[in-house]
Design an enzyme around this catalytic site. Structure first.
Site, PDB file in Angstrom:
ATOM      1  CB  THR A 412      -0.885  -0.042   1.271  1.00  0.00           C
ATOM      2  OG1 THR A 412      -1.586  -1.284   1.285  1.00  0.00           O
ATOM      3  CG2 THR A 412      -1.892   1.068   1.338  1.00  0.00           C
ATOM      4  CD  GLU A 432      -4.787  -6.648  -0.242  1.00  0.00           C
ATOM      5  OE1 GLU A 432      -4.736  -7.601   0.537  1.00  0.00           O
ATOM      6  OE2 GLU A 432      -4.986  -5.508   0.145  1.00  0.00           O
ATOM      7  CD  GLU A 451      -7.465  -3.433  -2.051  1.00  0.00           C
ATOM      8  OE1 GLU A 451      -7.549  -4.048  -0.972  1.00  0.00           O
ATOM      9  OE2 GLU A 451      -6.542  -2.656  -2.309  1.00  0.00           O
ATOM     10  CG  ASP A 454      -7.779  -6.892   2.114  1.00  0.00           C
ATOM     11  OD1 ASP A 454      -6.829  -7.692   2.112  1.00  0.00           O
ATOM     12  OD2 ASP A 454      -7.622  -5.661   2.080  1.00  0.00           O
ATOM     13  CB  SER A 475      -9.124  -1.504   4.757  1.00  0.00           C
ATOM     14  OG  SER A 475      -7.867  -0.856   4.682  1.00  0.00           O
TER      15      SER A 475
END
Length: 600
Positions: A412, A432, A451, A454, A475
């Site tokens: 990130t 990601e 993403e 996640d 997140s």
């Protein structure tokens, strides 16, 4: 695809060292020489810290031309899409925290990616084995791609708080993508890390492995495809991305990944439809806030767990003496507070309506959790979550087991910006993994995110992070702004997946309690305790503190990486009215870039 431009890496001859900037014969600054890099800068008129000197320069130029912090942050993020394409791109999302100096209020914008409408709780479960599909198959797939939120987030920020048009702010990045930037060790290493899977995706190989190998350090990397995409967005607006031709191309890439004919890699198709893109929104959300000693600490609310977990840990730490005279004791309390806050994060935080956010950040709950902490004994992890129900006892017994820590990619980036009016931005953005899903939209110059990995890949009862239609995966991004007497004091954030929260916490501990100035607080060795059996730490942290912390019952081990470092923070400190210090990493991930408008 074959008719469109692809990136080219220019082999520019023997480099010469000129004025501390690496320049090759016949190559000027516009072709990638780049600005000199400093990890600390102090001055007036505005300040910027990013992981990349080109992005910091773009932001400072916006500030010099009269743009505000929001304008500069968007311009810097666009530049990172060029120079840091494996972590920051149009194909991802992020969280944006903004302090408005005129109103003295903090606002946040949620640009987190959303799951397609066809996503189910068991979409990552193999129907034959009834188990989650292998993680590498989940990552490099269309199935992992969430609806990108970055452009909608930029649009929201500029409409509400900016002073410049997106078309103007994209222009520096268009030039950067066309003229190219100097390949540094970090870009080379990130490409090399992904070379195997990039080679299996046709447009990704053409863009990032143009001769079949990662671009060499010192060469110039150009991305005319991305320049053209930015130019189209500047001319057509974001509807072209969410409802126009580009939306169709994104859906096509997700549904039918452009895998090389010779590849044996199993790349699963995704569920995204055009309607998912057209329905995307980047909402304003109320920030989290905790009053920590004499400070106000603001962060992101769910679906980020950053604000709630940083806030809860600070509330717990407020119950204990933290002093530079005994850093080992302070670090012990930091690890224990992190352990407890992460237990509650796993049990309660996600994109669900029933997150007990008010109670998680309440003083009563912090007292109940803090009573479990002992000065000379570590809690055995994973500890069970507490009960943030509003009815708090003096010291309840711990019962049950904690949830296992779910995987969250560490790749990130974070940037922080302030302007001459006192406005401040802390902005964390991501796709990601390093290289996201690995799927480049053909001819468009950017990679799509992964993403949706996640989410918890296997649904379990009571899990707040279960996948579902339109949901945003939890997140740990934690862009944070700290006020003192209602005015900015600190702004900070970091990459690092689930280690982001501990990085922000430890920098605050270092700066507020352990006698460090901000550059020292950012550079200090780190440890991360996320309610796991062992605390993972950088080697220097182990060398300094392992023996003393082990005596208190802490179990420590080396953070494995890659890379073998925790975070890559960027931060600002407001030293006095109009005087700001910008701080970036001096060495982690090959260092960052701090700049100010007028150096002091």
């Amino acid at each position: 695809m074959a008719g469109r431009l692809v990136a080219r890496v220019a082999l520019v001859g023997v480099p010469l060292l000129v004025g501390a900037v690496l320049v090759a014969p016949g190559v000027g600054p516009a072709a990638g020489a780049g600005p000199a890099v400093k990890a600390v800068a102090t001055g007036t008129g505005g300040a910027v810290s990013t992981v990349d000197a080109d992005a910091s320069r773009v932001a400072v130029d916006v500030l010099k031309r009269g743009g505000n912090a929001v304008d500069a942050a968007v311009a810097a993020a666009a530049a990172l899409g060029v120079t840091e394409p494996y972590v920051a791109a149009l194909g991802g999302g992020g969280f944006f925290v903004y302090y408005d100096a005129r109103t003295r209020k903090v606002h946040t914008i949620d640009g987190r990616e959303t799951a397609p409408g066809a996503m189910r709780a068991d979409s990552f479960v193999d129907p034959e084995t009834k188990k989650a599909i292998p993680f590498d198959e989940a990552v490099t797939s269309g199935l992992s791609v969430g609806v990108p939120g970055t452009l909608a987030q930029w649009d929201q920020a500029l409409r509400r708080h900016g002073t410049r048009k997106l078309s103007e702010l994209l222009e520096p990045s268009i030039q950067l993508a066309e003229n190219g930037f100097r390949v540094d060790q970090e870009f080379h290493d990130q490409t090399a890390l992904n070379a195997g899977r990039f080679a299996d995706i046709v447009p990704t190989k053409e863009l990032f492995l143009p001769d079949g190998t990662p671009p060499a350090v010192g060469t110039v990397f150009r991305n005319p495809d991305l320049a053209a995409t930015y130019r189209e967005i500047a001319e057509r607006g974001i509807d072209w991305f969410y409802r126009g031709e580009l939306a169709k191309e994104i859906v096509q890439t997700v549904q039918k990944p452009p895998v090389a004919d010779a590849s044996t890699r199993k790349v699963r198709p995704g569920l995204m439809e055009a309607a998912d893109l057209s329905a995307y929104k980047a909402p304003f959300r109320a920030p989290t806030r905790v009053d920590y000693r004499d400070l106000e600490v603001y962060g992101m609310a769910p679906p980020s767990s950053g604000g709630s977990t940083v806030g809860e840990a600070l509330n717990i730490l407020e119950r204990f003496p933290l002093t530079k005279r005994d850093p080992v004791q302070a670090l012990h309390y930091y690890l224990e507070a992190s352990k407890l806050a992460y237990a509650d994060r796993g049990a309660y935080v996600g994109d669900v309506p029933e997150v007990p956010l008010k109670q998680l950040l309440s003083d009563g709950y912090a007292k109940e959790r803090a009573c479990l902490v002992r000065a000379d004994t570590a809690l055995k992890a994973p500890v069970a979550a507490g009960s943030p129900d509003g009815s708090y006892k003096k010291c309840p017994k711990v019962s049950g087991e904690g949830r296992a820590l779910s995987y969250e990619g560490p790749q990130t980036t974070n940037l922080v910006v302030s302007d001459k009016w006192g406005n401040v931005v802390a902005y964390t953005l991501t796709i990601e993994q390093f290289g996201g899903s690995g799927l480049t939209v053909p001819g468009r110059g950017f990679i799509l995110n992964n993403e949706l990995t996640d989410f918890s890949l296997t649904p379990t009862a009571g899990d707040p992070n279960t996948a579902g239609p339109g949901k945003r995966p939890r997140s740990s991004m934690a862009p944070t702004i700290v006020l003192k007497d209602g005015k900015p004091f600190l702004a900070l954030g970091s990459p690092g997946g689930s280690t982001i929260i501990t990085t922000v916490l430890q920098i605050l501990l270092n700066r507020l309690h352990l006698g460090m100035d901000l550059p020292e607080a950012v550079a200090a060795p780190r440890a991360t305790q996320r309610n796991t059996a062992e605390t993972l730490a950088e080697q220097e942290f182990l060398d300094r503190y392992k023996s003393a912390l082990t005596a208190k019952g802490q179990k420590l081990a080396l953070f494995p990486g890659p890379p073998p470092v925790i975070g890559a923070a960027t931060a600002l400190e407001f030293l006095r009215p109009h005087l700001v210090q910008a701080v970036a990493e001096p060495t982690r991930r090959h260092g960052g870039s701090a700049m100010v408008v007028r150096p002091r």
